[in-house]
Design an enzyme around this catalytic site. Structure first.
Site, PDB file in Angstrom:
ATOM      1  CB  CYS A 188      -0.972  -0.056   1.177  1.00  0.00           C
ATOM      2  SG  CYS A 188      -2.443   0.964   0.973  1.00  0.00           S
ATOM      3  CG  HIS A 189      -0.370   4.989   1.455  1.00  0.00           C
ATOM      4  ND1 HIS A 189      -1.613   4.390   1.513  1.00  0.00           N
ATOM      5  CD2 HIS A 189      -0.547   6.162   0.800  1.00  0.00           C
ATOM      6  CE1 HIS A 189      -2.501   5.170   0.926  1.00  0.00           C
ATOM      7  NE2 HIS A 189      -1.886   6.253   0.482  1.00  0.00           N
ATOM      8  CB  ALA A 190       4.677   0.180   3.062  1.00  0.00           C
ATOM      9  N   GLY A 191       5.414   1.893   0.242  1.00  0.00           N
ATOM     10  CA  GLY A 191       6.419   2.170  -0.782  1.00  0.00           C
ATOM     11  C   GLY A 191       7.122   3.499  -0.590  1.00  0.00           C
ATOM     12  CD1 TRP A 192       5.323   7.873  -0.585  1.00  0.00           C
ATOM     13  CD2 TRP A 192       4.008   7.749   1.217  1.00  0.00           C
ATOM     14  NE1 TRP A 192       4.177   8.591  -0.848  1.00  0.00           N
ATOM     15  CE2 TRP A 192       3.345   8.532   0.233  1.00  0.00           C
ATOM     16  CE3 TRP A 192       3.367   7.532   2.438  1.00  0.00           C
ATOM     17  CZ2 TRP A 192       2.094   9.097   0.437  1.00  0.00           C
ATOM     18  CZ3 TRP A 192       2.123   8.105   2.639  1.00  0.00           C
ATOM     19  CH2 TRP A 192       1.488   8.875   1.648  1.00  0.00           C
TER      20      TRP A 192
END
Length: 175
Positions: free
Chosen positions: A108-112
């Site tokens: 999800c947003h963990a790619g940041w």
């Protein structure tokens, strides 16, 4: 507990507003397979609250950890990664685990966090569509698939993809 991942040690990051399922599902699944899962936050012993208010205690702080002590890093999403990517020790652990050839998995947003650690260039991955442009600008090759495995990186889009995400992590670490 004996299992496919007995003897493996996995690091997970936590901060307030983590996506509850994206932390707890992998933590429990990997533990079920025999892995030791260490949850780390900025403050050791602090209880962080997920987006849906589920509590999670950090059993270690970022600065006391060394990348050589882990076989993998699994990063849950939510809004926590946006705060965590500003922590020097989080970026250092992420980059060092990755460049030593060990698994970095994000959902999800963990790619940041891998973006800010500078490790996405040339890697095929997925994420929530909300950070697609961020990944593309970091040099990643973004695709809309439930799970993507590219070398020592595994990525998924959202909580609905957790079964495929965890299956890929277990398969990767049990090789």
């Amino acid at each position: 507990m004996k299992g496919k991942l007995s003897g493996k040690k996995v690091l997970m990051f936590v901060d307030d507003l983590y996506e509850d399922l994206e932390l707890w599902y992998p933590k429990l699944r990997l533990t079920e397979e025999g892995a030791e899962v260490v949850i780390a936050g900025k403050v050791k012993g602090k209880v962080y609250s997920g987006k849906h208010t589920y509590p999670c205690r950090a059993y270690a702080s970022f600065e006391e950890l060394h990348h050589n002590d882990f076989d993998a890093l699994v990063i849950p999403g939510g809004f926590a990664p946006d705060k965590l990517r500003r922590e020097e020790n989080v970026l250092k652990l992420t980059k060092n685990i990755f460049t030593s050839g060990k698994l970095v998995a994000h959902i999800c947003h963990a790619g940041w966090i891998p973006i800010s650690a500078g490790i996405m260039k040339g890697f095929r991955c997925t994420s929530t569509p909300g950070i697609k442009d961020d990944l593309l600008n970091a040099g990643a090759i973004w695709v809309d698939e439930p799970v993507v495995v590219d070398r020592n990186m595994i990525s998924s889009r959202r909580p609905d993809d957790l079964p495929e995400f965890c299956k890929a992590i277990v398969e990767y670490l049990s090789k």
